[in-house]
Design an enzyme around this catalytic site. Structure first.
Site, PDB file in Angstrom:
ATOM      1  N   ILE A  43     -29.320 -38.794  49.994  1.00 30.31           N
ATOM      2  CA  ILE A  43     -28.330 -37.959  49.311  1.00 30.31           C
ATOM      3  C   ILE A  43     -28.153 -38.370  47.853  1.00 30.31           C
ATOM      4  CG2 ILE A  43     -26.325 -39.404  49.859  1.00 30.31           C
ATOM      5  CD1 ILE A  43     -24.798 -36.771  50.472  1.00 30.31           C
ATOM      6  N   LYS A  44     -28.546 -39.584  47.526  1.00 33.17           N
ATOM      7  CA  LYS A  44     -28.334 -40.097  46.178  1.00 33.17           C
ATOM      8  C   LYS A  44     -29.148 -39.350  45.127  1.00 33.17           C
ATOM      9  CE  LYS A  44     -25.548 -43.508  47.407  1.00 33.17           C
ATOM     10  NZ  LYS A  44     -24.160 -43.615  46.959  1.00 33.17           N
ATOM     11  N   ASP A  45     -30.176 -38.610  45.544  1.00 35.77           N
ATOM     12  CA  ASP A  45     -30.931 -37.815  44.568  1.00 35.77           C
ATOM     13  C   ASP A  45     -30.012 -36.839  43.835  1.00 35.77           C
ATOM     14  OD1 ASP A  45     -33.094 -39.097  45.604  1.00 35.77           O
ATOM     15  OD2 ASP A  45     -34.041 -37.330  46.471  1.00 35.77           O
ATOM     16  N   ALA A  48     -27.940 -38.740  41.257  1.00 35.86           N
ATOM     17  CA  ALA A  48     -28.786 -39.437  40.282  1.00 35.86           C
ATOM     18  C   ALA A  48     -29.212 -38.493  39.161  1.00 35.86           C
ATOM     19  CB  ALA A  48     -30.005 -40.026  40.980  1.00 35.86           C
TER      20      ALA A  48
END
Length: 452
Positions: A43-45, A48
């Site tokens: 999910i960090k994409d 980011a």
């Protein structure tokens, strides 16, 4: 033609998948927002690329610059993908509790990774937070992302994750459950959903050793709550600025073991190969099941992919060393016998002696020992086939008709692994205890152990 101009255009629009077996005991349907479908497998994409784009707009990140961040791995991967496409360098700091796979993956996409100690205060010069801040001051044309206090983090989820969940559930969601660390996912997503329906409950899953739960309940930063824990990617020893605690209705703590065990269950029972925090999130829902009704609809966020944890959560030895894996081992079988001595036979005894021992002790397999070293084996099946061909063989010496020795395994070998050794041709294995004594484990022992 239908295609993406670059990999960043594939971020978002991840599927919502109903959980069946692992959620069978819950009173209402539970759906997982499976975020490892993002290109960086987490999910960090989402946040980011958002943080990079905002930094570009504000002139904080310039062409040829260096992105610097402290990360448990997943944010770094998202930033690294953005850097590859946009032409930036990356330097990431992380902690020594993170899996080796995460570090290797970051290096694979061109990032420099600096591993820092876990068990230090956040403001300690050696902490991964402090090292990242220092590097950003020392390196020209660099940008310290600071996902914890960078509000573009939660904005990404307000703009993307929240609307996706609302649309995918047709507005029927009643509970959002997130294993939370930086606070961006739960705050941004929860804010959007509560604006749509203020009755939606937002539950945060925390780890023992984190101070977030107590801070939410009391407003007190109690450092006595903080101690080392194994779960990766969730919990904090400070409160990041991305948190808006008014959005969160409840914090629930989950043990390291329960999170790890549940992650393995999700992978085995649902076919969704998830990371550690997904196990924690679902374990938290199970703990809170009495607060759910049949009319509820729960969405739980599965943050990342199990490939990040093959050396830890999905490694039997790692799990057993921490007491997380309740598996039966060869040692359990040996201990259950209560020190019953092993029946053996020497190479210069007769076949008739072996037959007599088999009858007396009601056994099928006998190791052949010489000077306390295993040199062969006798089995009922092997003797039967030989005696059918030659009835006089009962007077022969064991050394002349013995089979190859039974395979030897360690006491810590899981019972399930013995299928590699025990088959139609070979009916037993041997193990040796710390005192140098041999013990035998047969097909019957395995059946008994797995049946109890």
């Amino acid at each position: 033609m239908k295609y993406c101009e670059n990999i960043l255009q594939t971020i978002g629009n991840t599927p919502l998948v109903k959980l069946n077996r692992v959620a069978a005991a819950l009173p209402c349907p539970v759906f997982a927002k499976v975020e490892f479908f993002n290109p960086g497998n987490s999910i960090k994409d989402r946040m980011a690329i958002k943080m990079v784009e905002v930094a570009e707009q504000q002139g904080l990140l310039k062409p040829g610059g260096t992105i610097i961040e402290g990360t448990s791995g997943n944010t770094g991967m998202g930033l690294a993908l953005a850097a590859v496409i946009k032409g930036y360098k990356c330097i990431f700091t992380t902690t020594d509790k993170q899996s080796k796979e995460k570090v290797d993956i970051l290096k694979a996409v061109g990032a420099e990774v600096i591993v820092c100690p876990t068990n230090v205060e956040p403001d300690d010069p050696k902490s991964y937070y402090s090292v990242a801040r220092r590097l950003a001051k020392e390196i020209p044309n660099s940008f310290y992302v600071n996902q914890y206090d960078n509000l573009a983090n939660r904005d990404a989820h307000y703009e993307q994750t929240g609307p996706e969940i609302w649309e995918q559930t047709d507005g029927k969601i009643t509970h959002l459950v997130v294993a939370t660390g930086t606070g961006g996912t739960i705050t941004g997503t929860g804010k959007y959903l509560k604006e749509k329906n203020p009755a939606i409950q937002v539950w945060a899953i925390d780890s023992y050793g984190s101070l977030l739960k107590k801070f939410h309940e009391t407003g007190e930063l109690d450092m006595s709550e903080v101690y080392p824990y194994i779960t990766e990617g969730i919990g904090e020893d400070f409160v990041p600025q991305n948190y808006d605690m008014s959005i969160i209705d409840h914090f629930e703590k989950v043990t390291d073991k329960d999170g790890a065990v549940m992650a393995r269950r999700i992978s085995k029972e649902e076919g969704i190969f998830v990371g550690y925090s997904a196990g924690s999130a679902l374990a938290g829902i199970v703990q809170l099941k009495d607060q759910l009704k049949p009319t509820d609809l729960v969405v739980v966020v599965f943050h990342d992919h199990g490939s990040r944890y093959v050396g830890k959560v999905y490694n039997d030895q790692w799990m057993m060393e921490r007491g997380f894996l309740d598996v039966k081992t060869v040692k359990d079988v040996v201990n259950a016998r209560r020190n019953v001595p092993l029946v053996t036979i020497g190479p210069d005894e007769k076949v008739s002696d072996a037959i007599a021992k088999m009858k007396k002790f009601d056994i099928e397999h006998i190791p052949v020992l010489l000077n306390n070293e295993v040199i062969g084996a006798i089995s009922e099946n092997g003797l039967f086939s030989k005696l059918i061909d030659d009835a006089h063989l009962k007077d022969a010496l064991i050394r002349n008709i013995m089979q190859p020795a039974f395979p030897q395994v360690s006491l810590e070998t899981p019972i399930e692994k013995l299928s590699v050794y025990i088959n139609k041709e070979n009916g037993a294995v041997l193990t040796k205890d710390d005192s140098g004594n041999y013990h035998i484990v047969t097909k019957y022992d395995i059946i008994q152990a797995l049946g109890n």
